[in-house]
Design a protein around this motif. Structure first.
Motif, PDB file in Angstrom:
ATOM      1  N   ILE A   1       1.011  -1.220  -0.010  1.00  0.00           N
ATOM      2  CA  ILE A   1      -0.081   0.145  -0.042  1.00  0.00           C
ATOM      3  C   ILE A   1       0.680   1.148   0.001  1.00  0.00           C
ATOM      4  O   ILE A   1       0.537   2.185  -0.562  1.00  0.00           O
ATOM      5  N   ILE A   2       1.944   1.069   0.559  1.00  0.00           N
ATOM      6  CA  ILE A   2       3.030   2.314   0.701  1.00  0.00           C
ATOM      7  C   ILE A   2       3.232   2.743  -0.666  1.00  0.00           C
ATOM      8  O   ILE A   2       3.374   3.819  -1.281  1.00  0.00           O
ATOM      9  N   ALA A   3       3.667   1.430  -1.428  1.00  0.00           N
ATOM     10  CA  ALA A   3       4.151   1.736  -2.731  1.00  0.00           C
ATOM     11  C   ALA A   3       3.316   2.246  -3.853  1.00  0.00           C
ATOM     12  O   ALA A   3       3.513   3.157  -4.563  1.00  0.00           O
ATOM     13  N   GLN A   4       1.888   1.815  -3.464  1.00  0.00           N
ATOM     14  CA  GLN A   4       0.825   2.753  -4.284  1.00  0.00           C
ATOM     15  C   GLN A   4       0.616   4.223  -3.847  1.00  0.00           C
ATOM     16  O   GLN A   4       0.485   4.864  -4.694  1.00  0.00           O
ATOM     17  N   TYR A   5       0.708   4.423  -2.520  1.00  0.00           N
ATOM     18  CA  TYR A   5       0.739   5.745  -2.021  1.00  0.00           C
ATOM     19  C   TYR A   5       1.871   6.650  -2.814  1.00  0.00           C
ATOM     20  O   TYR A   5       1.736   7.892  -3.050  1.00  0.00           O
ATOM     21  N   LEU A   6       3.185   5.820  -2.942  1.00  0.00           N
ATOM     22  CA  LEU A   6       4.316   6.757  -3.065  1.00  0.00           C
ATOM     23  C   LEU A   6       4.152   7.019  -4.616  1.00  0.00           C
ATOM     24  O   LEU A   6       4.868   7.894  -5.114  1.00  0.00           O
ATOM     25  N   GLU A   7       3.351   6.506  -5.428  1.00  0.00           N
ATOM     26  CA  GLU A   7       3.183   6.634  -7.001  1.00  0.00           C
ATOM     27  C   GLU A   7       2.605   8.039  -7.181  1.00  0.00           C
ATOM     28  O   GLU A   7       3.074   8.566  -8.197  1.00  0.00           O
ATOM     29  N   VAL A   8       1.761   8.311  -6.254  1.00  0.00           N
ATOM     30  CA  VAL A   8       1.021   9.741  -6.320  1.00  0.00           C
ATOM     31  C   VAL A   8       1.388  10.481  -5.290  1.00  0.00           C
ATOM     32  O   VAL A   8       1.277  11.845  -5.335  1.00  0.00           O
ATOM     33  N   MET A   9       2.122  10.142  -4.311  1.00  0.00           N
ATOM     34  CA  MET A   9       2.400  10.720  -3.210  1.00  0.00           C
ATOM     35  C   MET A   9       3.679  10.542  -2.754  1.00  0.00           C
ATOM     36  O   MET A   9       4.018   9.998  -1.621  1.00  0.00           O
ATOM     37  N   PRO A  10       4.922  11.131  -3.263  1.00  0.00           N
ATOM     38  CA  PRO A  10       6.172  10.803  -2.853  1.00  0.00           C
ATOM     39  C   PRO A  10       6.443  11.243  -1.498  1.00  0.00           C
ATOM     40  O   PRO A  10       7.249  10.777  -0.684  1.00  0.00           O
ATOM     41  N   GLU A  11       5.792  12.276  -0.951  1.00  0.00           N
ATOM     42  CA  GLU A  11       5.916  12.774   0.344  1.00  0.00           C
ATOM     43  C   GLU A  11       5.424  11.834   1.462  1.00  0.00           C
ATOM     44  O   GLU A  11       5.810  12.015   2.641  1.00  0.00           O
ATOM     45  N   PHE A  12       4.668  10.829   0.833  1.00  0.00           N
ATOM     46  CA  PHE A  12       4.112   9.942   1.960  1.00  0.00           C
ATOM     47  C   PHE A  12       5.315   9.242   2.980  1.00  0.00           C
ATOM     48  O   PHE A  12       5.059   9.020   3.818  1.00  0.00           O
ATOM     49  N   SER A  13       6.328   9.151   2.223  1.00  0.00           N
ATOM     50  CA  SER A  13       7.414   8.549   2.910  1.00  0.00           C
ATOM     51  C   SER A  13       8.000   9.406   4.264  1.00  0.00           C
ATOM     52  O   SER A  13       8.760   8.852   5.100  1.00  0.00           O
ATOM     53  N   TYR A  14       7.445  10.627   3.970  1.00  0.00           N
ATOM     54  CA  TYR A  14       7.876  11.420   5.434  1.00  0.00           C
ATOM     55  C   TYR A  14       7.653  10.762   6.519  1.00  0.00           C
ATOM     56  O   TYR A  14       8.138  11.153   7.730  1.00  0.00           O
ATOM     57  N   PRO A  56      -5.498   9.726   2.611  1.00  0.00           N
ATOM     58  CA  PRO A  56      -4.226   9.792   2.752  1.00  0.00           C
ATOM     59  C   PRO A  56      -3.439  10.919   2.662  1.00  0.00           C
ATOM     60  O   PRO A  56      -2.423  11.202   3.548  1.00  0.00           O
ATOM     61  N   TYR A  57      -3.960  11.816   2.011  1.00  0.00           N
ATOM     62  CA  TYR A  57      -3.177  13.295   1.973  1.00  0.00           C
ATOM     63  C   TYR A  57      -3.252  13.627   3.290  1.00  0.00           C
ATOM     64  O   TYR A  57      -2.215  14.479   3.534  1.00  0.00           O
ATOM     65  N   ASP A  58      -4.512  13.909   3.636  1.00  0.00           N
ATOM     66  CA  ASP A  58      -4.832  14.526   5.104  1.00  0.00           C
ATOM     67  C   ASP A  58      -4.377  13.876   6.107  1.00  0.00           C
ATOM     68  O   ASP A  58      -3.838  14.278   6.936  1.00  0.00           O
ATOM     69  N   GLU A  95     -14.561   4.353  -3.233  1.00  0.00           N
ATOM     70  CA  GLU A  95     -13.796   4.948  -4.159  1.00  0.00           C
ATOM     71  C   GLU A  95     -12.272   5.279  -3.380  1.00  0.00           C
ATOM     72  O   GLU A  95     -11.798   5.854  -4.043  1.00  0.00           O
ATOM     73  N   GLN A  96     -12.070   4.766  -2.493  1.00  0.00           N
ATOM     74  CA  GLN A  96     -10.960   5.129  -1.343  1.00  0.00           C
ATOM     75  C   GLN A  96      -9.950   4.073  -1.241  1.00  0.00           C
ATOM     76  O   GLN A  96      -8.984   4.235  -0.609  1.00  0.00           O
ATOM     77  N   ILE A  97     -10.177   3.040  -1.930  1.00  0.00           N
ATOM     78  CA  ILE A  97      -9.435   1.919  -1.514  1.00  0.00           C
ATOM     79  C   ILE A  97      -7.987   2.126  -1.940  1.00  0.00           C
ATOM     80  O   ILE A  97      -7.556   2.658  -2.994  1.00  0.00           O
ATOM     81  N   THR A  98      -7.097   1.628  -1.138  1.00  0.00           N
ATOM     82  CA  THR A  98      -5.579   1.645  -1.249  1.00  0.00           C
ATOM     83  C   THR A  98      -5.193   2.954  -1.495  1.00  0.00           C
ATOM     84  O   THR A  98      -5.471   4.168  -0.972  1.00  0.00           O
ATOM     85  N   ALA A  99      -4.680   3.421  -2.740  1.00  0.00           N
ATOM     86  CA  ALA A  99      -3.855   4.713  -2.952  1.00  0.00           C
ATOM     87  C   ALA A  99      -5.006   5.887  -3.454  1.00  0.00           C
ATOM     88  O   ALA A  99      -4.609   6.753  -4.343  1.00  0.00           O
ATOM     89  N   LEU A 100      -6.318   5.690  -3.350  1.00  0.00           N
ATOM     90  CA  LEU A 100      -7.109   6.540  -3.833  1.00  0.00           C
ATOM     91  C   LEU A 100      -7.144   6.753  -5.534  1.00  0.00           C
ATOM     92  O   LEU A 100      -6.294   7.180  -6.055  1.00  0.00           O
ATOM     93  N   ARG A 101      -8.228   6.293  -5.875  1.00  0.00           N
ATOM     94  CA  ARG A 101      -8.480   6.312  -7.394  1.00  0.00           C
ATOM     95  C   ARG A 101      -8.383   7.727  -7.900  1.00  0.00           C
ATOM     96  O   ARG A 101      -7.903   8.178  -8.849  1.00  0.00           O
ATOM     97  N   GLU A 102      -9.177   8.698  -7.224  1.00  0.00           N
ATOM     98  CA  GLU A 102      -9.127  10.266  -7.276  1.00  0.00           C
ATOM     99  C   GLU A 102      -7.745  10.801  -7.600  1.00  0.00           C
ATOM    100  O   GLU A 102      -7.511  11.482  -8.276  1.00  0.00           O
ATOM    101  N   GLU A 103      -6.915  10.101  -6.691  1.00  0.00           N
ATOM    102  CA  GLU A 103      -5.492  10.807  -6.549  1.00  0.00           C
ATOM    103  C   GLU A 103      -4.752  10.251  -7.819  1.00  0.00           C
ATOM    104  O   GLU A 103      -3.973  10.955  -8.192  1.00  0.00           O
TER     105      GLU A 103
END
Length: 487
Positions: free
Chosen positions: A387-400, A422-424, A464-472
Motif C-alpha cells: 500500500i505504501i508503494a501505491q501511495y508513493l506513486e501519487v504522493m512521494p511525500e508519503f515517505s516523510y 491519505p493526503y490529509d 472509491e478510496q481503496i488503497t491509494a485513492l483512485r481520484e488521486e
C-alpha cells in the motif's frame, strides 16, 4: 474601494463579543457541574471522609471544590468539551460527558486514597449521572442559543483548477458553522480578486476568505492582502506549510531564520519516548490480559482459525516488521493476494471481528510489538509495503511519515478518522512529527481514550478510496504540478 476602519472595528467587536459569549456559556456549564460536586461534597462525601479518617482539618469546602473545578476544567479543555460553536452538537455533548467522567475518576481516586478504601461509590455514581444529565440538557440549549445569535460564517472560496468537490463537501457537512456563499477562480487575477473580496465584505456576502489549493505564487499576495486589511482568512496548507509549522525560530544578528533539523527526535526525546513505551505497554499488557484471553477463546471457538493475525508493516525508515492483531476477518479474507483496506460494511469481517474492531480490542496484541521496539504508543499508523508503494506513486511525500517509529495511535487517529484521505492523514502525521514533545505524546495518549468510544473513528473507507485513492491517481499530473508550484 476601501475596507474602512469603521467596518474593521465592527467586525473586531463582534468577534470579541462572540468569544466572550463562548467563554461565558462554557463557564456556566462547568459551574453547574462543579456546583453539583460542591453539594455532594458538603452533604455526603465530607461527612464520610471525616467519620472514617477523623480529618477534622479538612473542612475547607472551598479547597476540595476548587480542586475539582480545576480538574474538570483541564479535562474539558483536553477533550474538547469547551469547544462550543466549533464541534457538532452530539460530539460536544460526548466530549463534555467524557471529560466529566475522567474528572470524576480522578477525584474518586483521590478521595479513595484519602479514605483508604473505595469511597461511597453509589453516591458518587449518582452524582456523575446527574452531572451527565445536566450536560446533555445544558449543551443542547446553549448550542441552540449560540447558533441563533451567531449564524454560520459566510466564506468566499478562492480556488484553482483542481477539483473543489471534496473541499466543498467537507464544509457542507458543517452547515452549522460554515457556508460557502461565493466561489471565485484564481485566474480572475489579483486586482479583481481583491475587489471581489472587498465588495463581498461590504455587501455582507461573506465575512471570511477561504484560500484553497492554489499555487504559492498566487496565494502569497492574497495572504498579504487579507492580513493587511484585517480580513479573516482560512488556508488549506500544503506539505511544506506543515513542515514549517514545527520549525525552530532563530535569529542571526537581526535577521529571523527558520530551522528544520535533519533528525526528528533528539536523543533525550527518544530515551523518554522509549521509557514511557516500555512502562505503559507492560502495565497495560498485565491489565488487559483477562480481556485478551476471553477474546482469544471467542475467536478460536467461532471458526477454529488462528487467533492472531500477523502482517508485514513498515516502521521507522521503512523497516519491515510483523504486526500482531487479533484476527477480525475470515481466514480467506485476502485469498487473492491483493492488499486492500477494510471498507464500510466489509463482508470479510466476522461477527466477533465487528465487536473487537468497534472496541479496538483487536489492537491489544500490538502491546507486544511496542515492548519489542517495533512500534511506539504514539506515532503514524504503520502501513503495508504494497500500500505504501501505491501511495508513493501519487504522493512521494508519503515517505516523510516514516521519519519516526510507527505507533499504536497517532495524531491522524485522534484528529482524523479511519476514512480520512491519505493526503490529509499525511499532513496530520507531519504535524505530529514536526511538533513532537513528550507532553504531546501524553496528551495524545489521553485523547486516544476518547476516540475508543467515538464511532466515527472506526468507520471504514469509502468504496472509491481503496488503497491509494483512485481520484488521486486521476490527479497525479495535477499533484506534480502542485509540487512544482511549491518550489
Amino acid at each position: 474601494m476601501n475596507f474602512n476602519t469603521v467596518e474593521k472595528r465592527k467586525l473586531q467587536k463582534r468577534e470579541s463579543f462572540k468569544r466572550l459569549i463562548n467563554i461565558s456559556l462554557t463557564a456556566i456549564c462547568l459551574g453547574l457541574e462543579t456546583g453539583l460536586f460542591a453539594y455532594y461534597w458538603k452533604f455526603h462525601f465530607k461527612l464520610s471522609l471525616v467519620e472514617e479518617l477523623r480529618f477534622t482539618w479538612f473542612k475547607a469546602n472551598l479547597l476540595e471544590t476548587t480542586i475539582y473545578g480545576v480538574v474538570l476544567f483541564m479535562m474539558s479543555s483536553m477533550y474538547g468539551g469547551m469547544r462550543l460553536g466549533y464541534l457538532k452538537n452530539m460530539e460536544l455533548i460526548f466530549s463534555q460527558v467524557f471529560a466529566t467522567v475522567m474528572a470524576n475518576v480522578f477525584i474518586y481516586g483521590e478521595l479513595s486514597v484519602m479514605a483508604d478504601q473505595l469511597f461511597v461509590p453509589d453516591i458518587f455514581l449518582m452524582m456523575t449521572m446527574q452531572q451527565m444529565l445536566v450536560v446533555i440538557i445544558y449543551i443542547n440549549v446553549a448550542n441552540r442559543f449560540y447558533r441563533f445569535i451567531f449564524p454560520p460564517r459566510k466564506l468566499l472560496l478562492i480556488h484553482g483548477d483542481r477539483a473543489i468537490d471534496r473541499t466543498c463537501g467537507k464544509f457542507e457537512s458543517r452547515k452549522d458553522k460554515y457556508v460557502i456563499t461565493k466561489k471565485v477562480h484564481v485566474r480572475e487575477g489579483f486586482e479583481e480578486l481583491c475587489a471581489t473580496i472587498l465588495k463581498a465584505y461590504a455587501d455582507d456576502e461573506c465575512n471570511a476568505v477561504l484560500i484553497g489549493d492554489i499555487s504559492v505564487e498566487d496565494r502569497t499576495p492574497l495572504i498579504k492582502f487579507c492580513y493587511g486589511h484585517s480580513i479573516r482568512f482560512y488556508l488549506l496548507p500544503k506539505i511544506t506549510d506543515v513542515i514549517l509549522m514545527g520549525a525552530e525560530e532563530l535569529h542571526v544578528f537581526d535577521s529571523p531564520m527558520l530551522l528544520t533539523r535533519e533528525y526528528s527526535l533528539t536523543v533525550e526525546q527518544r530515551f523518554m519516548k522509549r521509557f514511557i513505551d516500555v512502562v505503559c505497554a507492560f502495565l497495560l499488557l498485565v491489565a488487559a490480559s483477562p480481556f485478551m484471553l476471553v477474546t482469544a477463546i471467542a475467536i478460536k471457538l467461532y471458526d477454529g482459525g488462528p487467533v492472531l493475525y500477523k502482517q508485514v508493516r513498515c516502521t521507522l525508515d521503512q523497516r519491515e516488521f510483523s504486526i500482531l492483531k487479533f484476527r477480525s476477518m475470515r481466514t480467506d479474507a485476502e485469498k487473492d493476494g491483493v492488499a486492500r483496506l477494510a471498507s464500510k460494511h466489509d463482508s470479510r469481517i466476522t461477527p466477533i471481528g465487528k465487536v473487537i474492531r468497534k472496541c479496538r480490542i483487536d489492537e491489544l496484541p500490538q502491546l507486544i510489538n511496542i515492548l519489542r521496539g517495533d512500534m511506539s504508543f504514539i506515532g503514524p499508523r504503520p502501513e503495508r509495503p504494497e500500500i505504501i508503494a501505491q501511495y508513493l506513486e501519487v504522493m512521494p511525500e508519503f515517505s516523510y511519515r516514516m521519519k519516526v517509529k510507527a505507533g499504536l495511535a497517532g495524531f491522524a487517529q485522534v484528529y482524523g478518522k479511519y476514512n480520512t484521505t491519505p493526503y490529509d492523514k499525511l499532513k496530520l502525521d507531519l504535524t505530529y512529527i514536526e511538533n513532537y514533545s513528550v507532553l504531546l505524546d501524553i496528551k495524545l495518549m489521553l485523547l486516544t481514550l476518547k476516540i475508543l468510544f467515538w464511532p466515527d473513528s472506526t468507520e471504514g473507507i469509502d468504496s472509491e478510496q481503496i488503497t491509494a485513492l483512485r481520484e488521486e491517481k486521476m490527479r497525479k499530473e495535477q499533484m506534480q504540478q502542485g509540487r512544482r508550484d511549491e518550489e
